[in-house]
Write a protein that holds these residues in place. Structure first.
Motif, PDB file in Angstrom:
ATOM      1  N   HIS A  42      -2.915  -0.690  -9.058  1.00  0.00           N
ATOM      2  CA  HIS A  42      -3.166  -0.096  -7.745  1.00  0.00           C
ATOM      3  C   HIS A  42      -1.923   0.658  -7.318  1.00  0.00           C
ATOM      4  O   HIS A  42      -0.826   0.398  -7.808  1.00  0.00           O
ATOM      5  CB  HIS A  42      -3.488  -1.179  -6.707  1.00  0.00           C
ATOM      6  N   GLU A  43      -2.093   1.576  -6.409  1.00  0.00           N
ATOM      7  CA  GLU A  43      -0.960   2.291  -5.838  1.00  0.00           C
ATOM      8  C   GLU A  43      -0.008   1.270  -5.203  1.00  0.00           C
ATOM      9  O   GLU A  43      -0.452   0.277  -4.625  1.00  0.00           O
ATOM     10  CB  GLU A  43      -1.483   3.275  -4.791  1.00  0.00           C
ATOM     11  N   VAL A  44       1.294   1.517  -5.313  1.00  0.00           N
ATOM     12  CA  VAL A  44       2.301   0.573  -4.817  1.00  0.00           C
ATOM     13  C   VAL A  44       2.985   1.161  -3.578  1.00  0.00           C
ATOM     14  O   VAL A  44       3.471   2.291  -3.618  1.00  0.00           O
ATOM     15  CB  VAL A  44       3.349   0.270  -5.919  1.00  0.00           C
ATOM     16  N   PHE A  45       3.008   0.383  -2.501  1.00  0.00           N
ATOM     17  CA  PHE A  45       3.675   0.766  -1.257  1.00  0.00           C
ATOM     18  C   PHE A  45       4.848  -0.183  -1.058  1.00  0.00           C
ATOM     19  O   PHE A  45       4.647  -1.391  -0.940  1.00  0.00           O
ATOM     20  CB  PHE A  45       2.712   0.665  -0.068  1.00  0.00           C
ATOM     21  N   GLN A  46       6.064   0.357  -1.014  1.00  0.00           N
ATOM     22  CA  GLN A  46       7.266  -0.456  -0.881  1.00  0.00           C
ATOM     23  C   GLN A  46       8.040  -0.055   0.371  1.00  0.00           C
ATOM     24  O   GLN A  46       8.698   0.991   0.382  1.00  0.00           O
ATOM     25  CB  GLN A  46       8.163  -0.291  -2.114  1.00  0.00           C
ATOM     26  N   PRO A  47       7.961  -0.862   1.441  1.00  0.00           N
ATOM     27  CA  PRO A  47       8.740  -0.560   2.650  1.00  0.00           C
ATOM     28  C   PRO A  47      10.232  -0.613   2.351  1.00  0.00           C
ATOM     29  O   PRO A  47      10.710  -1.532   1.694  1.00  0.00           O
ATOM     30  CB  PRO A  47       8.338  -1.666   3.620  1.00  0.00           C
ATOM     31  N   LEU A  48      10.961   0.390   2.814  1.00  0.00           N
ATOM     32  CA  LEU A  48      12.413   0.440   2.661  1.00  0.00           C
ATOM     33  C   LEU A  48      13.102   0.124   3.987  1.00  0.00           C
ATOM     34  O   LEU A  48      14.107  -0.569   4.020  1.00  0.00           O
ATOM     35  CB  LEU A  48      12.842   1.818   2.157  1.00  0.00           C
ATOM     36  N   VAL A  49      12.561   0.662   5.076  1.00  0.00           N
ATOM     37  CA  VAL A  49      13.055   0.415   6.434  1.00  0.00           C
ATOM     38  C   VAL A  49      11.821   0.298   7.323  1.00  0.00           C
ATOM     39  O   VAL A  49      10.920   1.134   7.247  1.00  0.00           O
ATOM     40  CB  VAL A  49      13.939   1.575   6.937  1.00  0.00           C
ATOM     41  N   GLU A  50      11.802  -0.741   8.151  1.00  0.00           N
ATOM     42  CA  GLU A  50      10.657  -0.908   9.047  1.00  0.00           C
ATOM     43  C   GLU A  50      11.144  -1.415  10.394  1.00  0.00           C
ATOM     44  O   GLU A  50      11.793  -2.454  10.475  1.00  0.00           O
ATOM     45  CB  GLU A  50       9.654  -1.889   8.429  1.00  0.00           C
ATOM     46  N   THR A  51      10.861  -0.629  11.431  1.00  0.00           N
ATOM     47  CA  THR A  51      11.163  -1.023  12.809  1.00  0.00           C
ATOM     48  C   THR A  51       9.913  -0.784  13.642  1.00  0.00           C
ATOM     49  O   THR A  51       8.884  -0.330  13.124  1.00  0.00           O
ATOM     50  CB  THR A  51      12.334  -0.203  13.388  1.00  0.00           C
ATOM     51  N   GLU A  52      10.029  -1.023  14.926  1.00  0.00           N
ATOM     52  CA  GLU A  52       8.902  -0.785  15.830  1.00  0.00           C
ATOM     53  C   GLU A  52       8.479   0.688  15.834  1.00  0.00           C
ATOM     54  O   GLU A  52       7.312   1.014  15.994  1.00  0.00           O
ATOM     55  CB  GLU A  52       9.301  -1.223  17.240  1.00  0.00           C
ATOM     56  N   HIS A  53       9.440   1.599  15.639  1.00  0.00           N
ATOM     57  CA  HIS A  53       9.171   3.026  15.794  1.00  0.00           C
ATOM     58  C   HIS A  53       9.115   3.811  14.488  1.00  0.00           C
ATOM     59  O   HIS A  53       8.642   4.947  14.487  1.00  0.00           O
ATOM     60  CB  HIS A  53      10.226   3.660  16.704  1.00  0.00           C
ATOM     61  N   VAL A  54       9.604   3.236  13.394  1.00  0.00           N
ATOM     62  CA  VAL A  54       9.645   3.991  12.143  1.00  0.00           C
ATOM     63  C   VAL A  54       9.388   3.079  10.939  1.00  0.00           C
ATOM     64  O   VAL A  54       9.764   1.912  10.942  1.00  0.00           O
ATOM     65  CB  VAL A  54      10.985   4.745  11.986  1.00  0.00           C
TER      66      VAL A  54
END
Length: 107
Positions: free
Chosen positions: A17-29
């Motif tokens: 499956h396609e892979v989604f890897q969060p690098l930076v996650e905040t409330e706004h970005v």
């Protein structure tokens, strides 16, 4: 601090499956790396995201189809801004190599 190489791919990476890897996650970005290899959005499904998205193809190629029929092909180094709720789908990605994306979702 954590060092990241966006081009480095683990040999154990499962690309079923396609892979989604969060690098930076905040409330706004949300900044994420996406890895595709011949992956497409299932027929009849559309992304309808609540945030704006700036997305760049780092490696490979991809094609985005918008609900209005517009088709945009992205090659390595090319980027596009997709406004919130602009319905779109991934209609093609390079089948013989990984397509690496850098996506930034923001309000």
């Amino acid at each position: 601090m954590k060092k990241t190489n966006l081009y480095e791919l683990s040999t154990s990476l499962d690309l079923t499956h396609e892979v989604f890897q969060p690098l930076v996650e905040t409330e706004h970005v949300l900044i994420e790396r996406i890895i595709s290899k011949a992956h497409v959005t299932p027929e009849g499904q559309w992304y309808d995201q609540p945030k704006n998205e700036w997305v760049m193809v780092l490696k490979g190629e991809a094609e985005l189809t918008f609900i209005d029929g517009n088709i945009i092909r992205l090659k390595a180094g090319e980027a596009i801004e997709i406004m919130a709720h602009c319905q779109h789908r991934v209609s093609w990605t390079t089948p013989n190599e990984e397509t690496l994306w850098l996506a930034i979702h923001y309000k």
